[in-house]
Design a protein around this motif. Structure first.
Motif, short mmCIF file in Angstrom:
data_model
loop_
_atom_site.label_atom_id
_atom_site.label_comp_id
_atom_site.label_asym_id
_atom_site.label_seq_id
_atom_site.Cartn_x
_atom_site.Cartn_y
_atom_site.Cartn_z
N MET A 1 -31.59 -10.61 -27.06
CA MET A 1 -29.52 -10.39 -27.60
C MET A 1 -28.71 -10.66 -28.53
O MET A 1 -29.16 -11.71 -29.30
CB MET A 1 -28.97 -10.97 -26.27
N LYS A 3 -26.05 -11.52 -31.83
CA LYS A 3 -24.68 -11.86 -31.86
C LYS A 3 -23.71 -10.82 -31.17
O LYS A 3 -23.66 -10.73 -30.49
CB LYS A 3 -24.54 -12.35 -33.25
N SER A 6 -23.88 -10.48 -27.47
CA SER A 6 -23.80 -11.44 -26.53
C SER A 6 -22.21 -11.32 -26.14
O SER A 6 -21.29 -11.37 -25.10
CB SER A 6 -24.19 -12.55 -27.43
N ARG A 7 -21.52 -10.85 -27.61
CA ARG A 7 -19.75 -10.83 -27.70
C ARG A 7 -19.50 -9.83 -26.29
O ARG A 7 -17.88 -10.10 -25.69
CB ARG A 7 -19.07 -10.51 -29.01
N ARG A 9 -20.81 -8.56 -24.37
CA ARG A 9 -21.23 -8.84 -23.03
C ARG A 9 -20.00 -10.15 -22.00
O ARG A 9 -19.83 -9.51 -20.73
CB ARG A 9 -22.75 -9.52 -22.52
N ARG A 10 -19.38 -10.60 -23.07
CA ARG A 10 -18.22 -12.12 -22.45
C ARG A 10 -17.15 -11.23 -22.47
O ARG A 10 -16.45 -11.32 -21.63
CB ARG A 10 -18.30 -12.47 -23.85
#
Length: 121
Positions: A1, A3, A6-7, A9-10
């Motif tokens: 995954m 960067k 990941s952002r 997903r958050r």
């Protein structure tokens, strides 16, 4: 995954929670050189107000400063501008959507400036 994934997903859970609340959303996006802020309508489909360091008026106000669009001073200016535009459109209460970015530095400066200009989070 990577960067970006990941952002995003958050950010997904925040988007879901704000859509359930049915209030306007102040979304922030930042890059290394620029910062963008948009206020979306309560249904989430229409942009009511927006401001960014790409706009010519904002560029003029930041002219002569180092790191024109990627610093805290620029974020404060954009926070103030988006709050003024939102209030002119009749929006006073918003939910802050940091789009998965940490509430730190430029994102925090934008939020604080929007609060000082009259938006209520």
């Amino acid at each position: 995954m990577d960067k970006t994934q990941s952002r995003l997903r958050r950010a997904r859970q925040t988007h879901i929670k704000i859509s359930r609340l049915q209030i306007a959303r102040l979304a922030v996006h930042r890059t290394n050189q620029h910062i963008y802020a948009q206020v979306f309508s309560p249904c989430g489909t229409k942009v009511v107000a927006g401001a960014s360091t790409v706009e010519s008026e904002a560029r003029r106000q930041l002219d002569g400063k180092s790191g024109k669009g990627g610093n805290i001073a620029a974020a404060q200016l954009i926070g103030k501008r988006v709050a003024e535009k939102a209030k002119a459109a009749g929006i006073e209460f918003v939910a802050f959507d940091r789009s998965g970015f940490r509430y730190h530095g430029r994102v925090k400066a934008l939020a604080d400036a929007a609060r000082e200009a009259g938006l209520k989070f």
